[in-house]
Design a protein around this motif. Structure first.
Motif, PDB file in Angstrom:
ATOM      1  N   TYR A   3       0.775  -1.171  -0.059  1.00  0.00           N
ATOM      2  CA  TYR A   3       0.103   0.043  -0.165  1.00  0.00           C
ATOM      3  C   TYR A   3       0.765   1.321  -0.174  1.00  0.00           C
ATOM      4  CZ  TYR A   3      -2.853   3.796   2.270  1.00  0.00           C
ATOM      5  OH  TYR A   3      -3.275   4.965   2.268  1.00  0.00           O
ATOM      6  N   VAL A   4       2.106   1.305   0.953  1.00  0.00           N
ATOM      7  CA  VAL A   4       2.805   2.426   1.046  1.00  0.00           C
ATOM      8  C   VAL A   4       3.487   2.790  -0.375  1.00  0.00           C
ATOM      9  CG1 VAL A   4       4.854   3.391   2.166  1.00  0.00           C
ATOM     10  CG2 VAL A   4       2.886   2.268   3.421  1.00  0.00           C
ATOM     11  N   VAL A   5       4.104   1.670  -0.963  1.00  0.00           N
ATOM     12  CA  VAL A   5       4.741   1.834  -2.153  1.00  0.00           C
ATOM     13  C   VAL A   5       3.679   2.407  -3.210  1.00  0.00           C
ATOM     14  CG1 VAL A   5       6.166   0.595  -3.966  1.00  0.00           C
ATOM     15  CG2 VAL A   5       6.741   0.054  -1.637  1.00  0.00           C
ATOM     16  N   ALA A   6       2.605   1.678  -3.361  1.00  0.00           N
ATOM     17  CA  ALA A   6       1.732   2.112  -4.422  1.00  0.00           C
ATOM     18  C   ALA A   6       1.184   3.691  -4.255  1.00  0.00           C
ATOM     19  CB  ALA A   6       0.150   1.385  -4.261  1.00  0.00           C
ATOM     20  N   LYS A   7       1.117   3.941  -2.949  1.00  0.00           N
ATOM     21  CA  LYS A   7       0.569   5.502  -2.799  1.00  0.00           C
ATOM     22  C   LYS A   7       1.724   6.496  -3.070  1.00  0.00           C
ATOM     23  CE  LYS A   7      -2.582   7.058  -1.088  1.00  0.00           C
ATOM     24  NZ  LYS A   7      -3.839   7.401  -1.599  1.00  0.00           N
ATOM     25  N   MET A   8       2.964   5.906  -3.083  1.00  0.00           N
ATOM     26  CA  MET A   8       4.105   6.743  -3.219  1.00  0.00           C
ATOM     27  C   MET A   8       4.422   6.938  -5.076  1.00  0.00           C
ATOM     28  SD  MET A   8       7.012   5.340  -0.506  1.00  0.00           S
ATOM     29  CE  MET A   8       8.299   6.261  -1.208  1.00  0.00           C
ATOM     30  N   TRP A   9       3.802   6.099  -5.473  1.00  0.00           N
ATOM     31  CA  TRP A   9       3.886   6.157  -7.091  1.00  0.00           C
ATOM     32  C   TRP A   9       3.484   7.084  -7.786  1.00  0.00           C
ATOM     33  CZ3 TRP A   9       5.801   1.300  -9.377  1.00  0.00           C
ATOM     34  CH2 TRP A   9       5.767   1.577 -10.965  1.00  0.00           C
ATOM     35  N   SER A  10       4.575   7.491  -8.517  1.00  0.00           N
ATOM     36  CA  SER A  10       4.412   8.995  -9.227  1.00  0.00           C
ATOM     37  C   SER A  10       3.893   8.665 -10.660  1.00  0.00           C
ATOM     38  CB  SER A  10       5.700   9.687  -9.325  1.00  0.00           C
ATOM     39  OG  SER A  10       5.996  10.013  -8.085  1.00  0.00           O
ATOM     40  N   VAL A  30      -9.550   2.152  -4.326  1.00  0.00           N
ATOM     41  CA  VAL A  30      -9.070   0.728  -4.399  1.00  0.00           C
ATOM     42  C   VAL A  30      -7.912   0.564  -3.565  1.00  0.00           C
ATOM     43  CG1 VAL A  30      -7.929  -0.942  -5.935  1.00  0.00           C
ATOM     44  CG2 VAL A  30     -10.279   0.286  -6.517  1.00  0.00           C
ATOM     45  N   ALA A  31      -6.876   1.599  -3.606  1.00  0.00           N
ATOM     46  CA  ALA A  31      -5.790   1.674  -2.830  1.00  0.00           C
ATOM     47  C   ALA A  31      -5.898   1.396  -1.177  1.00  0.00           C
ATOM     48  CB  ALA A  31      -4.790   2.671  -2.995  1.00  0.00           C
ATOM     49  N   GLU A  32      -6.840   2.063  -0.905  1.00  0.00           N
ATOM     50  CA  GLU A  32      -7.325   2.117   0.766  1.00  0.00           C
ATOM     51  C   GLU A  32      -7.783   0.727   1.078  1.00  0.00           C
ATOM     52  OE1 GLU A  32      -7.177   5.024  -0.880  1.00  0.00           O
ATOM     53  OE2 GLU A  32      -5.340   5.712   0.815  1.00  0.00           O
ATOM     54  N   GLN A  33      -8.621   0.073   0.283  1.00  0.00           N
ATOM     55  CA  GLN A  33      -9.205  -1.152   0.702  1.00  0.00           C
ATOM     56  C   GLN A  33      -8.091  -2.133   0.939  1.00  0.00           C
ATOM     57  OE1 GLN A  33     -12.088  -2.486  -2.369  1.00  0.00           O
ATOM     58  NE2 GLN A  33     -12.663  -0.523  -2.835  1.00  0.00           N
ATOM     59  N   LEU A  34      -6.772  -1.949   0.307  1.00  0.00           N
ATOM     60  CA  LEU A  34      -5.734  -2.836   0.857  1.00  0.00           C
ATOM     61  C   LEU A  34      -5.421  -2.941   2.584  1.00  0.00           C
ATOM     62  CD1 LEU A  34      -3.074  -1.891  -1.990  1.00  0.00           C
ATOM     63  CD2 LEU A  34      -4.450  -3.898  -1.749  1.00  0.00           C
ATOM     64  N   LEU A  35      -5.730  -1.816   3.057  1.00  0.00           N
ATOM     65  CA  LEU A  35      -5.523  -1.852   4.437  1.00  0.00           C
ATOM     66  C   LEU A  35      -6.618  -2.663   5.029  1.00  0.00           C
ATOM     67  CD1 LEU A  35      -5.029   2.067   4.854  1.00  0.00           C
ATOM     68  CD2 LEU A  35      -3.239   0.291   4.753  1.00  0.00           C
ATOM     69  N   LEU A  36      -7.690  -2.789   4.689  1.00  0.00           N
ATOM     70  CA  LEU A  36      -8.600  -3.804   5.174  1.00  0.00           C
ATOM     71  C   LEU A  36      -8.040  -5.099   5.267  1.00  0.00           C
ATOM     72  CD1 LEU A  36     -11.329  -4.638   6.411  1.00  0.00           C
ATOM     73  CD2 LEU A  36     -12.045  -4.924   3.948  1.00  0.00           C
ATOM     74  N   ALA A  37      -7.366  -5.597   3.948  1.00  0.00           N
ATOM     75  CA  ALA A  37      -6.716  -6.649   4.000  1.00  0.00           C
ATOM     76  C   ALA A  37      -5.665  -6.903   5.189  1.00  0.00           C
ATOM     77  CB  ALA A  37      -6.140  -7.016   2.614  1.00  0.00           C
ATOM     78  N   ALA A  38      -4.889  -5.947   5.328  1.00  0.00           N
ATOM     79  CA  ALA A  38      -3.774  -5.825   6.462  1.00  0.00           C
ATOM     80  C   ALA A  38      -4.455  -6.002   7.678  1.00  0.00           C
ATOM     81  CB  ALA A  38      -2.950  -4.717   6.298  1.00  0.00           C
ATOM     82  N   ALA A  39      -5.505  -5.467   7.941  1.00  0.00           N
ATOM     83  CA  ALA A  39      -6.386  -5.522   9.315  1.00  0.00           C
ATOM     84  C   ALA A  39      -6.793  -6.945   9.568  1.00  0.00           C
ATOM     85  CB  ALA A  39      -7.433  -4.305   9.461  1.00  0.00           C
ATOM     86  N   MET A  40      -7.362  -7.319   8.529  1.00  0.00           N
ATOM     87  CA  MET A  40      -7.843  -8.769   8.488  1.00  0.00           C
ATOM     88  C   MET A  40      -6.765  -9.728   8.893  1.00  0.00           C
ATOM     89  SD  MET A  40     -10.583  -8.657   5.467  1.00  0.00           S
ATOM     90  CE  MET A  40     -11.363 -10.175   5.392  1.00  0.00           C
ATOM     91  N   SER A  41      -5.623  -9.545   8.348  1.00  0.00           N
ATOM     92  CA  SER A  41      -4.570 -10.622   8.655  1.00  0.00           C
ATOM     93  C   SER A  41      -4.362 -10.815  10.315  1.00  0.00           C
ATOM     94  CB  SER A  41      -3.185 -10.061   8.362  1.00  0.00           C
ATOM     95  OG  SER A  41      -3.230  -9.754   6.841  1.00  0.00           O
ATOM     96  N   ILE A  42      -4.550  -9.776  11.000  1.00  0.00           N
ATOM     97  CA  ILE A  42      -4.760  -9.795  12.612  1.00  0.00           C
ATOM     98  C   ILE A  42      -5.599 -11.006  13.156  1.00  0.00           C
ATOM     99  CG2 ILE A  42      -5.197  -8.748  14.797  1.00  0.00           C
ATOM    100  CD1 ILE A  42      -4.062  -6.158  13.336  1.00  0.00           C
ATOM    101  N   ILE A  43      -6.640 -11.149  12.384  1.00  0.00           N
ATOM    102  CA  ILE A  43      -7.817 -12.074  13.013  1.00  0.00           C
ATOM    103  C   ILE A  43      -7.228 -13.333  12.374  1.00  0.00           C
ATOM    104  CG2 ILE A  43     -10.332 -12.695  12.581  1.00  0.00           C
ATOM    105  CD1 ILE A  43     -11.018  -9.874  12.134  1.00  0.00           C
ATOM    106  N   SER A  44      -6.616 -13.373  11.193  1.00  0.00           N
ATOM    107  CA  SER A  44      -6.080 -14.625  10.803  1.00  0.00           C
ATOM    108  C   SER A  44      -5.080 -15.354  11.652  1.00  0.00           C
ATOM    109  CB  SER A  44      -5.602 -14.479   9.281  1.00  0.00           C
ATOM    110  OG  SER A  44      -6.687 -14.428   8.463  1.00  0.00           O
ATOM    111  N   ALA A  45      -4.036 -14.307  12.276  1.00  0.00           N
ATOM    112  CA  ALA A  45      -3.267 -14.772  13.232  1.00  0.00           C
ATOM    113  C   ALA A  45      -3.854 -15.482  14.345  1.00  0.00           C
ATOM    114  CB  ALA A  45      -2.156 -13.668  13.366  1.00  0.00           C
TER     115      ALA A  45
END
Length: 462
Positions: free
Chosen positions: A338-345, A430-445
C-alpha cells in the motif's frame, strides 16, 4: 523408466491430464481476458472497474457454493468419464457464448445492456463446469492407476493444473481480445476431443441420489422436461441443506474446525486482494493490462514458493506453529505494498505503462517484491492448514472433510467479494481497500494461534 514418465505415456492417465489442463487453462484465459478487457476498454471509472472485478469474482465463486455437494454425489454415483465428456461438450457451448459476448463488447454492440450480462452469465457457466469436474479429477485416479501410481499421478494433475492456470492468466494479459475469443472456442473443442479418450470409470458405490420430497411429484409428471424444471429448483435447495449438514458434521473436531475457519478467512483476504489488482494497476499505477496480469502471476508464484518453503521448515510434520507469524508477516507486506503504491508517481505523459516501461520505474521492483512477500507469507500460512484436513480426521471421512472445506472456502470468498463490492459502492478508493486486508491478517493470526493451541492440547492428550 520412472513412474512419472510411464504415466505421461499411459492412455490410462494422459487423456485425463490433458483434459484437466485444457479445462483450467480455458477457465482462467476467459475470466482474466474478460475482466482485463472490461476494466481497460469498457469502463473509465475506478469505482465501476472495481465493482465489475468484484462482481465477476462473486459470480465465478457462486457455483462452487451451490453445486459442490451435487457434483460430489454425481461423481460417486455415475460413470466419471461420461460426466467428463458431457461437461466438456457443454464447454463448447459456454465458450461460444463467451466468444459472442466478447465480440459484442469489442465492437461496442449493446455493451452494457446485453454483452456484459452475457459475459457474466458465461462466467457462471464456466465455474459450474469446474465445479462438476473438481471432484472427478482426484476420485478417478484410483480407478485407472495402480496403488503406487496414485500419489505421483495426483502430483502431476496438480502441477498440470497450476501450469495451466499460470499460462491462461499470462496469455490473457498479452493477447488481443479478438484472439482470446477464438482461442477459448478452439481450446474447448480440443478439450472435448481429448476427453473422449478418458477410460470409463463406473461408480464404485451403491449409493443412490435420493430426493424424498420430490418423488411423488416426479411420478405424477410424465413429461421429462417439465419434471426437470420442477425438480431442479428443489433439488438445488436440497443440495444446500446437504452442504450445511456436511459442514456441520465435519466441525466436531476442534482442530479441523479451526483449520477450515482459518483457511476460509485467508481466502476472504485473497478475494479482496485479487479483485483490487486490475483497477489498482490501471488507476493508481497507470499500468497496462499486461502489468495487471503480471500481478496475478506473481501472486500465484508466491503461494507456490511459500508451499515449498514451509514444507522444508516443517520437515514433513503437520503443524500450525508457523502460521500465526506467517500471516502477520503477510499483513506487514500488504501495508508495504500500500505504501509503495501510494508513493507511485504516474508518468508525465499519462499513458499506460507496458511491462518493460513499468519495470524501469524506480518503485516497480519494491512493489513486486512486496507482492511476492504477501503471497509467499500466505503460502506459509495456509498450506500446513490443508494438511490438517486429511491427517486429523477419520480415514473414511477425508473426502467429506475436503468437501466441507471447499464449501466454506467458497462462501468466504463470496463474503470477500461482497466486502470489496460494498467498499467500492460507498466510495472507498481501491488503494485504501488494501488496508482492510492488512487488518484482517490480525484475525487470521488469532485463528492460527487458536489452531496451534488446539494442536498442542491434542498432542498432550495423545
Amino acid at each position: 523408466m520412472t513412474t512419472t514418465t510411464h504415466l505421461m505415456r499411459s492412455k490410462r492417465f494422459l487423456p485425463l491430464m490433458a483434459t484437466q489442463f485444457f479445462n483450467a487453462f480455458n477457465d482462467n484465459l476467459y475470466k482474466t481476458a474478460l475482466v482485463l478487457f472490461v476494466v481497460y476498454s469498457v469502463y473509465n471509472s475506478e469505482k465501476h472497474e472495481a465493482f465489475f472485478s468484484g462482481l465477476a469474482s462473486l459470480v465465478f465463486i457462486l457455483p462452487f457454493v451451490l453445486l459442490s455437494a451435487l457434483a460430489g454425489q454425481l461423481a460417486d454415483t455415475r460413470d466419471k468419464a461420461r460426466i467428463i465428456r458431457i461437461v466438456k461438450l457443454c464447454e463448447i457451448g459456454w465458450a461460444s457464448l463467451g466468444a459472442a459476448g466478447l465480440f459484442m463488447a469489442w465492437q461496442g454492440i449493446a455493451v452494457h445492456t446485453f454483452a456484459i450480462p452475457l459475459l457474466l452469465f458465461v462466467v457462471f457457466l464456466a465455474a459450474a463446469q469446474s465445479t462438476f469436474l473438481g471432484p472427478i479429477k482426484y476420485a478417478i485416479l484410483p480407478q485407472h492407476l495402480e496403488k503406487d501410481e496414485v500419489l505421483p499421478g495426483t502430483g502431476l494433475v496438480e502441477a498440470g493444473t497450476y501450469i495451466a492456470i499460470l499460462t491462461g492468466t499470462i496469455l490473457a494479459g498479452f493477447i488481443y481480445v479478438e484472439l482470446a475469443m477464438v482461442l477459448i472456442v478452439v481450446t474447448a473443442v480440443a478439450g472435448y476431443f481429448v476427453s473422449r479418450w478418458v477410460p470409463d470409470a463406473p461408480p464404485q458405490s451403491d449409493y443412490e441420489m435420493h430426493y424424498p420430497l420430490l418423488e411423488p411429484y416426479a411420478e405424477k409428471v410424465r413429461n421429462p422436461v417439465l419434471r426437470w424444471l420442477g425438480y431442479a429448483p428443489v433439488a438445488i435447495a436440497d443440495q444446500a441443506v446437504m452442504s450445511w449438514r456436511l459442514v456441520r458434521d465435519t466441525m466436531h473436531n476442534r482442530e479441523i474446525f479451526l483449520a477450515i475457519i482459518a483457511i476460509s478467512f485467508f481466502w476472504t483476504i485473497g478475494a479482496v486482494l485479487f479483485i483490487q489488482f486490475p483497477p489498482l494497476a490501471k488507476n493508481q499505477l497507470l499500468a497496462s493490462k499486461e502489468v495487471a496480469s503480471l500481478f496475478l502471476v506473481i501472486f500465484s508464484i508466491g503461494i507456490a514458493i511459500g508451499s515449498v518453503g514451509v514444507n522444508a521448515l516443517l520437515k514433513g510434520e503437520v503443524s500450525a506453529r508457523f502460521s500465526p507469524a506467517s500471516v502477520v508477516v503477510m499483513g506487514v507486506f500488504v501495508i508495504g505494498f500500500y505504501v509503495v503504491a501510494k508513493m507511485w508517481s504516474p508518468n508525465a505523459a499519462g499513458e499506460l505503462l507496458s511491462v518493460g516501461s513499468f519495470l524501469m520505474e524506480p518503485l516497480a521492483i519494491p512493489l513486486l517484491l512486496m507482492l511476492l512477500g504477501i503471497s509467499t507469507a500466505g503460502g506459509f500460512f495456509v498450506v500446513p492448514l490443508y494438511a490438517f484436513l486429511t491427517t486429523r480426521c477419520a480415514h473414511d471421512a477425508a473426502s467429506r472433510t475436503i468437501a466441507a472445506n471447499n464449501i466454506v472456502n467458497s462462501l468466504s470468498m463470496v463474503v470477500g467479494s461482497l466486502i470489496a463490492i460494498g467498499m467500492t459502492s460507498i466510495g472507498i478508493p481501491v488503494a485504501e481497500q488494501l488496508l482492510l486486508a492488512a487488518a484482517m491478517s490480525i484475525i487470521s493470526a488469532w485463528l492460527g494461534r487458536l489452531l496451534f493451541n488446539a494442536e498442542r492440547a491434542a498432542l498432550a492428550l495423545a
